[in-house]
Design a protein around this motif. Structure first.
Motif, PDB file in Angstrom:
ATOM      1  N   ASP A 153       0.892  -1.160   0.000  1.00 14.03           N
ATOM      2  CA  ASP A 153       0.000   0.000   0.000  1.00 14.03           C
ATOM      3  C   ASP A 153       0.931   1.211   0.000  1.00 14.03           C
ATOM      4  N   VAL A 154       1.223   1.733  -1.197  1.00 13.44           N
ATOM      5  CA  VAL A 154       2.368   2.630  -1.423  1.00 13.44           C
ATOM      6  C   VAL A 154       2.380   3.832  -0.491  1.00 13.44           C
ATOM      7  N   PHE A 155       1.332   4.632  -0.504  1.00 13.14           N
ATOM      8  CA  PHE A 155       1.361   5.887   0.246  1.00 13.14           C
ATOM      9  C   PHE A 155       1.015   5.713   1.723  1.00 13.14           C
ATOM     10  N   SER A 156       0.539   4.548   2.102  1.00 12.69           N
ATOM     11  CA  SER A 156       0.326   4.259   3.523  1.00 12.69           C
ATOM     12  C   SER A 156       1.576   3.687   4.154  1.00 12.69           C
ATOM     13  N   LYS A 157       2.608   3.442   3.321  1.00 10.22           N
ATOM     14  CA  LYS A 157       3.868   2.838   3.785  1.00 10.22           C
ATOM     15  C   LYS A 157       3.581   1.555   4.560  1.00 10.22           C
ATOM     16  N   ALA A 158       2.753   0.708   3.937  1.00  8.25           N
ATOM     17  CA  ALA A 158       2.333  -0.528   4.601  1.00  8.25           C
ATOM     18  C   ALA A 158       2.412  -1.718   3.649  1.00  8.25           C
ATOM     19  N   LEU A 159       2.663  -2.899   4.236  1.00  7.73           N
ATOM     20  CA  LEU A 159       2.587  -4.165   3.515  1.00  7.73           C
ATOM     21  C   LEU A 159       1.247  -4.808   3.849  1.00  7.73           C
ATOM     22  N   ARG A 160       0.649  -5.444   2.858  1.00  3.89           N
ATOM     23  CA  ARG A 160      -0.611  -6.133   3.083  1.00  3.89           C
ATOM     24  C   ARG A 160      -0.459  -7.605   2.679  1.00  3.89           C
ATOM     25  N   ARG A 161      -1.067  -8.488   3.449  1.00  3.91           N
ATOM     26  CA  ARG A 161      -0.980  -9.921   3.203  1.00  3.91           C
ATOM     27  C   ARG A 161      -2.381 -10.508   3.370  1.00  3.91           C
ATOM     28  N   HIS A 162      -2.960 -10.968   2.257  1.00  2.13           N
ATOM     29  CA  HIS A 162      -4.323 -11.494   2.280  1.00  2.13           C
ATOM     30  C   HIS A 162      -4.288 -13.001   2.075  1.00  2.13           C
ATOM     31  N   PHE A 163      -4.812 -13.740   3.041  1.00  2.00           N
ATOM     32  CA  PHE A 163      -4.863 -15.202   2.986  1.00  2.00           C
ATOM     33  C   PHE A 163      -6.159 -15.608   2.277  1.00  2.00           C
ATOM     34  N   ARG A 173      -8.281 -14.002   6.075  1.00  2.00           N
ATOM     35  CA  ARG A 173      -7.540 -13.160   7.013  1.00  2.00           C
ATOM     36  C   ARG A 173      -6.740 -12.109   6.238  1.00  2.00           C
ATOM     37  N   HIS A 174      -6.638 -10.915   6.827  1.00  2.00           N
ATOM     38  CA  HIS A 174      -5.911  -9.832   6.164  1.00  2.00           C
ATOM     39  C   HIS A 174      -4.996  -9.148   7.176  1.00  2.00           C
ATOM     40  N   GLN A 175      -3.688  -9.287   6.952  1.00  2.00           N
ATOM     41  CA  GLN A 175      -2.701  -8.666   7.832  1.00  2.00           C
ATOM     42  C   GLN A 175      -2.136  -7.401   7.195  1.00  2.00           C
ATOM     43  N   VAL A 176      -1.887  -6.405   8.039  1.00  2.00           N
ATOM     44  CA  VAL A 176      -1.290  -5.147   7.581  1.00  2.00           C
ATOM     45  C   VAL A 176      -0.082  -4.843   8.457  1.00  2.00           C
ATOM     46  N   LEU A 177       1.058  -4.577   7.804  1.00  2.00           N
ATOM     47  CA  LEU A 177       2.282  -4.225   8.521  1.00  2.00           C
ATOM     48  C   LEU A 177       2.701  -2.822   8.100  1.00  2.00           C
ATOM     49  N   THR A 178       2.615  -1.881   9.021  1.00  2.00           N
ATOM     50  CA  THR A 178       3.037  -0.505   8.746  1.00  2.00           C
ATOM     51  C   THR A 178       4.530  -0.368   9.030  1.00  2.00           C
ATOM     52  N   LEU A 179       5.241   0.290   8.107  1.00  2.00           N
ATOM     53  CA  LEU A 179       6.703   0.421   8.211  1.00  2.00           C
ATOM     54  C   LEU A 179       7.049   1.764   8.858  1.00  2.00           C
ATOM     55  N   ASP A 180       7.781   1.691   9.944  1.00  2.00           N
ATOM     56  CA  ASP A 180       8.174   2.888  10.687  1.00  2.00           C
ATOM     57  C   ASP A 180       9.658   3.143  10.481  1.00  2.00           C
ATOM     58  N   ASP A 181       9.960   4.088   9.591  1.00  2.00           N
ATOM     59  CA  ASP A 181      11.362   4.427   9.311  1.00  2.00           C
ATOM     60  C   ASP A 181      11.716   5.810   9.836  1.00  2.00           C
ATOM     61  N   GLY A 182      10.931   6.282  10.798  1.00  2.00           N
ATOM     62  CA  GLY A 182      11.206   7.601  11.373  1.00  2.00           C
ATOM     63  C   GLY A 182      10.787   8.740  10.466  1.00  2.00           C
ATOM     64  N   GLY A 183       9.933   8.446   9.452  1.00  2.00           N
ATOM     65  CA  GLY A 183       9.446   9.512   8.579  1.00  2.00           C
ATOM     66  C   GLY A 183      10.382   9.857   7.438  1.00  2.00           C
ATOM     67  N   LEU A 184      11.408   9.053   7.208  1.00  2.00           N
ATOM     68  CA  LEU A 184      12.356   9.361   6.135  1.00  2.00           C
ATOM     69  C   LEU A 184      11.743   9.176   4.748  1.00  2.00           C
ATOM     70  N   ALA A 185      11.013   8.111   4.598  1.00  2.00           N
ATOM     71  CA  ALA A 185      10.441   7.804   3.282  1.00  2.00           C
ATOM     72  C   ALA A 185       8.985   8.238   3.201  1.00  2.00           C
ATOM     73  N   GLN A 242      -3.007  -5.907  12.639  1.00  2.00           N
ATOM     74  CA  GLN A 242      -2.535  -4.536  12.466  1.00  2.00           C
ATOM     75  C   GLN A 242      -1.269  -4.391  13.295  1.00  2.00           C
ATOM     76  N   HIS A 243      -0.140  -4.247  12.585  1.00  2.00           N
ATOM     77  CA  HIS A 243       1.143  -4.307  13.290  1.00  2.00           C
ATOM     78  C   HIS A 243       2.091  -3.281  12.683  1.00  2.00           C
ATOM     79  N   THR A 244       3.101  -2.887  13.472  1.00  2.00           N
ATOM     80  CA  THR A 244       4.116  -1.933  13.001  1.00  2.00           C
ATOM     81  C   THR A 244       5.494  -2.507  13.274  1.00  2.00           C
ATOM     82  N   ALA A 245       6.423  -2.279  12.324  1.00  2.00           N
ATOM     83  CA  ALA A 245       7.796  -2.783  12.483  1.00  2.00           C
ATOM     84  C   ALA A 245       8.779  -1.744  11.969  1.00  2.00           C
ATOM     85  N   VAL A 246       9.991  -1.808  12.521  1.00  2.00           N
ATOM     86  CA  VAL A 246      11.068  -0.901  12.087  1.00  2.00           C
ATOM     87  C   VAL A 246      11.993  -1.669  11.156  1.00  2.00           C
TER      88      VAL A 246
END
Length: 519
Positions: free
Chosen positions: A228-238, A243-255, A291-295
């Motif tokens: 999900d390009v502008f949400s800076k998130a990965l999506r995984r649909h089983f 089931r639908h998992q979402v992983l938001t990427l936390d890079d400190g706002g760089l990207a 709904q999860h966040t990772a660095v």
């Protein structure tokens, strides 16, 4: 209508005798009666002046020259040139108005015609004249015609067999194609702009996005992975459980964007992501919350504005391209200042194509000799020679020019390849996916998607027979989106008549990767 024919001289004499025997008595009786007076009056009043003038004028010279020069070689040629130019002008004008009205009453020709055609065996060699096959002529004209050396036919085109004829299973197959279900050509008979009878386009029960990209099938999880390009998130649909998992990427706002995600071979919970200017690694487990966040951990950086599409070659080396910045309207602000890079198993990073504007779709031929590539603003699909051993590309040339193909109103985006070696290209702004024959450099199929901005494609599902498609609402107005509620959706196309192959994960030296991540 029926056709009376004369084949040769002996047949002509036979015809003459037969005609005399058949018609003499019946015609003489009719003529002596009511027909004689009416014919005489009609001929005198209506036909005399027109026939006399016609005969003295064009018909006399035309028939004489035509009979002398042409009749000995072709009876029909002389007949057409003489009779049509002279006789028909007078005959039709006079005879149609008077003579035919009397002639048609009580005169039956069906029996006479049947006897004549039986006598000559139905041969059709030289045309003589034809009349209506009705039992009694009612308002039909008697005309002269030409048929030269023809035999009765069944109207089947030359060199073809009727459909469904035994031994002709491809009667309706276009030229230079194989019948459907021929091994290695499962979609050969599907015309452009059409779909197989059972083809289905289903929208997955996942959120619509401003810009979805980079679909990748996860065989072990039976899930479709994408960004999900502008949400800076990965999506995984089983697909099995929903089931639908979402992983938001936390890079400190760089990207500002995440543009690609690739699994790492040997580490089922590790993923390589293209996040802004960086290629990074992130850990994501099925045991994580939906709904999860990772660095992420950065392993490579570019000086270009940011990465875009990425994919691994058959040996697992990563190829990732970049693009310029977008303005406030989502339009590209800088052109020809980006590149296509390669990250190999030892994490060596090299630049292979320069002066790119928006690096996009990537695919490799099954024989590992060709590399297919898209630079979107150029509106071209390119082909390179590919050295699989060295991981090198060369000799860039155009495979498909969108403008030359009449596709100037849309932009090529993501791309994949099927088992037949055909390319499937997402069309941003075109509401469709194209199937391209790379050998011919032509579009051979078009599949409509209920979303205007189609972004990328990949094969997945059971036996890799489902084509997954991402899209976005970028550059669409609120009114357009409201009128097209499937815009930005993710889709699954089944029963296409072909399939794909498993995608390739990033094959990296895991020890070197761990060292890089620890820095």
């Amino acid at each position: 209508m029926n056709l009376l024919l004369v084949r040769d001289e002996s047949s002509r004499d036979s015809f003459r005798d037969l005609f005399r025997d058949l018609f003499r008595d019946s015609f003489r009786g009719s003529f002596r009666g009511s027909f004689r007076d009416s014919f005489r009056d009609s001929f005198r009043d209506l036909f005399r002046d027109s026939f006399r003038d016609s005969f003295r004028g064009s018909f006399r010279d035309s028939f004489r020259d035509s009979f002398r020069d042409s009749f000995r070689d072709s009876f029909i040629q002389g007949l057409i040139q003489g009779l049509i130019q002279g006789l028909i002008q007078g005959l039709i004008q006079g005879l149609i108005q008077g003579l035919i009205q009397e002639l048609i009453q009580g005169l039956s020709l069906r029996r006479s015609y049947s006897l004549v055609t039986s006598y000559f065996g139905g041969r059709q060699d030289i045309g003589f004249f034809f009349v209506s096959s009705d039992s009694v002529l009612r308002g039909h004209s008697v005309l002269f015609c030409e048929i030269s050396n023809t035999e009765p036919t069944d109207r089947t085109p030359a060199n073809t067999k009727p459909a469904n004829t035994p031994g002709n299973t491809s009667a309706n197959t276009p030229a230079n194609t194989k019948p459907a279900n021929t091994p290695g050509n499962t979609s050969a008979n599907t015309p452009a702009n059409t779909k197989p009878a059972n083809m289905k386009v289903d929208q997955l029960p996942v959120p619509c996005m401003l810009l979805g990209e980079g679909p990748h099938w996860l065989e072990d999880l039976q899930a479709i992975l994408y960004v999900d390009v502008f949400s800076k998130a990965l999506r995984r649909h089983f697909v099995g459980s929903g089931r639908h998992q979402v992983l938001t990427l936390d890079d400190g706002g760089l990207a500002e964007v995440v543009s690609a995600v690739i699994p790492i071979e040997g580490e089922p919970e590790l993923y390589l992501v293209a996040l802004g200017k960086n290629l990074s690694v992130v850990r994501w487990s099925t045991s994580d919350p939906d709904q999860h966040t990772a660095v992420p951990k950065v392993i490579q950086t570019t000086t270009d504005d940011h990465f875009n599409d990425a994919k691994c070659d058959p040996r697992g080396r990563l190829w990732a391209g970049t693009m310029g910045p977008l303005d406030e309207h989502g339009e590209l602000a800088e052109f020809n200042n980006s590149s296509l890079f390669k990250l190999d198993q030892d994490l060596n990073f090299s630049d292979w194509v320069k002066k790119v504007s928006i690096s996009n779709g990537l695919a490799w031929s099954h024989d590992r000799t060709k590399f297919y590539y898209i630079d979107s603003p150029a509106k071209c699909v390119y082909v390179f020679d590919y050295d699989d051993e060295a991981g090198a590309i060369s000799n860039q040339r155009v495979l498909l020019d969108y403008e030359s193909a009449g596709l100037e109103d849309q932009v090529p985006d993501g791309m994949t390849i099927d088992v037949d070696g055909n390319l499937w290209v997402a069309c941003f702004g075109g509401s469709q996916v194209l199937c391209v024959d790379p050998k011919a450099g032509k579009v051979i199929r078009k599949v409509t998607i209920p979303s205007k901005n189609v972004t990328s494609v990949c094969w997945g599902g059971a036996d890799y027979a489902t084509l997954y498609v991402t899209s976005g609402t970028l550059k669409m107005s609120k009114e357009e989106v409201a009128a097209n509620p499937s815009s930005g959706g993710t889709f699954a196309i089944s029963d296409l008549g072909t399939k794909g192959l498993p995608p390739v994960a990033f094959k990296v030296d895991l020890e070197k990767l761990r060292v890089k991540m620890a820095v």
